[in-house]
Design a protein around this motif. Structure first.
Motif, PDB file in Angstrom:
ATOM      1  N   ARG A  44       0.827  -1.214   0.000  1.00  0.00           N
ATOM      2  CA  ARG A  44       0.000   0.000   0.000  1.00  0.00           C
ATOM      3  C   ARG A  44       0.860   1.263   0.000  1.00  0.00           C
ATOM      4  O   ARG A  44       0.504   2.267  -0.617  1.00  0.00           O
ATOM      5  N   ILE A  45       2.001   1.225   0.698  1.00  0.00           N
ATOM      6  CA  ILE A  45       2.871   2.404   0.755  1.00  0.00           C
ATOM      7  C   ILE A  45       3.426   2.754  -0.615  1.00  0.00           C
ATOM      8  O   ILE A  45       3.474   3.925  -1.011  1.00  0.00           O
ATOM      9  N   VAL A  46       3.844   1.730  -1.381  1.00  0.00           N
ATOM     10  CA  VAL A  46       4.496   1.989  -2.677  1.00  0.00           C
ATOM     11  C   VAL A  46       3.503   1.984  -3.831  1.00  0.00           C
ATOM     12  O   VAL A  46       3.924   2.055  -4.994  1.00  0.00           O
ATOM     13  N   ALA A  47       2.211   1.892  -3.540  1.00  0.00           N
ATOM     14  CA  ALA A  47       1.223   1.798  -4.622  1.00  0.00           C
ATOM     15  C   ALA A  47       1.290   2.980  -5.574  1.00  0.00           C
ATOM     16  O   ALA A  47       1.169   2.832  -6.784  1.00  0.00           O
ATOM     17  N   GLY A  48       1.501   4.167  -5.057  1.00  0.00           N
ATOM     18  CA  GLY A  48       1.541   5.336  -5.921  1.00  0.00           C
ATOM     19  C   GLY A  48       2.929   5.863  -6.190  1.00  0.00           C
ATOM     20  O   GLY A  48       3.079   6.983  -6.671  1.00  0.00           O
ATOM     21  N   ARG A  49       3.957   5.070  -5.890  1.00  0.00           N
ATOM     22  CA  ARG A  49       5.329   5.539  -6.050  1.00  0.00           C
ATOM     23  C   ARG A  49       5.935   5.066  -7.360  1.00  0.00           C
ATOM     24  O   ARG A  49       5.256   4.496  -8.209  1.00  0.00           O
ATOM     25  N   GLU A  50       7.247   5.268  -7.493  1.00  0.00           N
ATOM     26  CA  GLU A  50       7.936   4.922  -8.723  1.00  0.00           C
ATOM     27  C   GLU A  50       7.970   3.413  -8.933  1.00  0.00           C
ATOM     28  O   GLU A  50       7.803   2.624  -8.002  1.00  0.00           O
ATOM     29  N   LEU A  51       8.235   3.046 -10.200  1.00  0.00           N
ATOM     30  CA  LEU A  51       8.247   1.627 -10.561  1.00  0.00           C
ATOM     31  C   LEU A  51       9.324   0.862  -9.806  1.00  0.00           C
ATOM     32  O   LEU A  51       9.140  -0.324  -9.486  1.00  0.00           O
ATOM     33  N   PHE A  52      10.441   1.525  -9.516  1.00  0.00           N
ATOM     34  CA  PHE A  52      11.531   0.835  -8.813  1.00  0.00           C
ATOM     35  C   PHE A  52      11.062   0.306  -7.468  1.00  0.00           C
ATOM     36  O   PHE A  52      11.319  -0.850  -7.118  1.00  0.00           O
ATOM     37  N   TRP A  53      10.377   1.143  -6.681  1.00  0.00           N
ATOM     38  CA  TRP A  53       9.952   0.719  -5.350  1.00  0.00           C
ATOM     39  C   TRP A  53       8.871  -0.350  -5.433  1.00  0.00           C
ATOM     40  O   TRP A  53       8.854  -1.296  -4.633  1.00  0.00           O
ATOM     41  N   ARG A  54       7.964  -0.200  -6.386  1.00  0.00           N
ATOM     42  CA  ARG A  54       6.927  -1.235  -6.543  1.00  0.00           C
ATOM     43  C   ARG A  54       7.540  -2.577  -6.951  1.00  0.00           C
ATOM     44  O   ARG A  54       7.149  -3.632  -6.451  1.00  0.00           O
ATOM     45  N   TRP A  94      16.894  -2.062 -10.595  1.00  0.00           N
ATOM     46  CA  TRP A  94      17.319  -0.726 -11.012  1.00  0.00           C
ATOM     47  C   TRP A  94      17.831  -0.732 -12.450  1.00  0.00           C
ATOM     48  O   TRP A  94      17.474   0.140 -13.251  1.00  0.00           O
ATOM     49  N   THR A  95      18.670  -1.694 -12.794  1.00  0.00           N
ATOM     50  CA  THR A  95      19.213  -1.745 -14.157  1.00  0.00           C
ATOM     51  C   THR A  95      18.126  -2.062 -15.178  1.00  0.00           C
ATOM     52  O   THR A  95      18.139  -1.521 -16.291  1.00  0.00           O
ATOM     53  N   THR A  96      17.182  -2.922 -14.817  1.00  0.00           N
ATOM     54  CA  THR A  96      16.095  -3.252 -15.747  1.00  0.00           C
ATOM     55  C   THR A  96      15.247  -2.018 -16.038  1.00  0.00           C
ATOM     56  O   THR A  96      14.915  -1.733 -17.203  1.00  0.00           O
ATOM     57  N   ILE A  97      14.899  -1.284 -15.004  1.00  0.00           N
ATOM     58  CA  ILE A  97      14.112  -0.057 -15.202  1.00  0.00           C
ATOM     59  C   ILE A  97      14.931   0.975 -15.975  1.00  0.00           C
ATOM     60  O   ILE A  97      14.406   1.681 -16.847  1.00  0.00           O
ATOM     61  N   HIS A  98      16.219   1.056 -15.674  1.00  0.00           N
ATOM     62  CA  HIS A  98      17.086   2.010 -16.377  1.00  0.00           C
ATOM     63  C   HIS A  98      17.165   1.678 -17.864  1.00  0.00           C
ATOM     64  O   HIS A  98      17.095   2.580 -18.718  1.00  0.00           O
ATOM     65  N   MET A  99      17.287   0.404 -18.211  1.00  0.00           N
ATOM     66  CA  MET A  99      17.423   0.013 -19.619  1.00  0.00           C
ATOM     67  C   MET A  99      16.121   0.169 -20.391  1.00  0.00           C
ATOM     68  O   MET A  99      16.135   0.266 -21.620  1.00  0.00           O
TER      69      MET A  99
END
Length: 372
Positions: free
Chosen positions: A47-57, A116-121
């Protein structure tokens, strides 16, 4: 309330049971408590990361398994502290929990790095026309992930070994590359370590990148994959050339797309000395302008050599990337040859022989006839 107070309370409540059964019950309750706490904590984090960046989710989602292991270890540590264990049994269990903690830290570290690298690429596309920046970042990310994975494993194994007195020296040797065991391991793993450090150097200096057009060992192809020890070159006929990473540090090779994806293609044509160069130059420019492969930057046709039988004509045309350049070269070559065959067939290379006669009598004598 201290651990001793809890241990005393548990011993009084279960005094009629053997110690091993009390220990088993406490550890089982610790695992059940860990499962319950994990579910509650996982829902809270989701619930905390529901509206946050893809990395945290992604970190919460992919970190579910290591999080569960962490919760089990924490509750088992508490359970061990209150269990009626002997000093030897408690020491063994503590060692196992320490190993589990090290594994959890390594697991979480690699998971966070991978996410992190997957989201970065995902920000870069290799199928773009100008994919220089994409090739640069994707190459660095893939190499560093593979190298970091090896380093995380090595450090984790060394830390695990250092928790046991009997093999602690091997852990120190593995981590610091010192001592006799470290020397033996270094010699045995010299090819692996050589390519590992070559991979780090490649990631920093980047003489090659993913999808670069290169010529290696006389073969033309594209860099398809860069691992922690070798590079896969996809040759033009779909063969795969496997090259060690150290090769690209120690030996020369050609990289056609080092600075950008644009290339100048060369077409060589050999013609007779009587070929009308101006007409052929104009037709070549018309062919280039009509082609969707040409980028409109470079076109040139010039006679680069003049031999006793033919003259060498070089055509330069440019395109956005290596595959388009190759196709453009083929198109210009085919259409120019067809134009010359159709309009100036005498301009194609030929072998000629001339016979001259000063008088009719000489010519007749050469042909075996009586002069008339």
């Amino acid at each position: 309330m201290t651990f001793d107070t809890v241990r005393l309370f548990a011993r009084e409540a279960t005094g009629w049971l053997p110690d091993w059964l009390v220990t088993l019950i406490i550890l089982a309750l610790a695992v059940l408590l860990a499962t319950l706490c994990y579910r509650i904590l996982f829902r809270i984090l989701t619930r905390i990361v529901a509206g946050r960046e893809l990395f945290w989710r992604s970190l919460v989602e992919r970190g579910a398994a290591p999080l569960r292991l962490v919760m089990i270890i924490v509750t088992l540590i508490f359970g061990t502290a209150v269990s009626p264990l002997t000093s030897g049994e408690a020491q063994i269990l503590w060692r196992l929990l320490t190993v589990g903690t090290i594994i959890c830290i390594a697991w979480i570290s690699y998971t966070a790095l991978y996410i992190w690298t997957t989201i970065h690429m995902r920000r870069f596309k290799l199928d773009a026309e100008d994919n220089l920046m994409a090739r640069k970042h994707i190459t660095q990310s893939r190499i560093l992930v593979k190298v970091s994975k090896i380093l995380i494993i090595v450090i984790a194994v060394a830390a695990v070994l250092m928790t046991f007195d009997a093999v602690r020296q091997y852990g120190v040797s593995l981590l610091a590359s010192a001592g006799a065991a470290g020397i033996v391991a270094g010699l045995a793993l010299q090819p692996l370590l050589k390519n590992l450090f070559a991979g780090i150097q490649l990631a920093i200096t980047q003489p090659i990148r993913i999808d670069d057009a290169v010529i290696v060992e006389g073969e033309w192809g594209n860099v398809e994959e860069i691992t922690s020890t070798y590079v896969v070159i996809r040759v033009w006929d779909w063969r795969r050339l496997i090259i060690p990473l150290s090769y690209f540090i120690e030996k020369p090779f050609q990289n056609w797309t080092r600075e950008n994806a644009e290339l100048i293609g060369v077409v060589m044509i050999y013609l007779d000395h009587t070929a009308p160069i101006d007409r052929i130059r104009a037709e070549g420019e018309r062919i280039a302008r009509a082609s969707p492969l040409w980028d409109g930057k470079v076109y040139n046709l010039a006679v680069t050599d003049f031999r006793e039988r033919v003259m060498e004509v070089r055509v330069l045309v440019s395109a956005r990337n290596a595959p388009r350049t190759f196709d453009l070269r083929c198109e210009v070559r085919e259409k120019l040859v067809a134009f010359i065959q159709r309009e100036f067939p005498h301009a194609l290379p030929r072998t000629r022989e001339e016979v001259q006669a000063s008088t009719p009598g000489v010519l007749a004598r050469d042909l075996g006839q009586e002069p008339g």
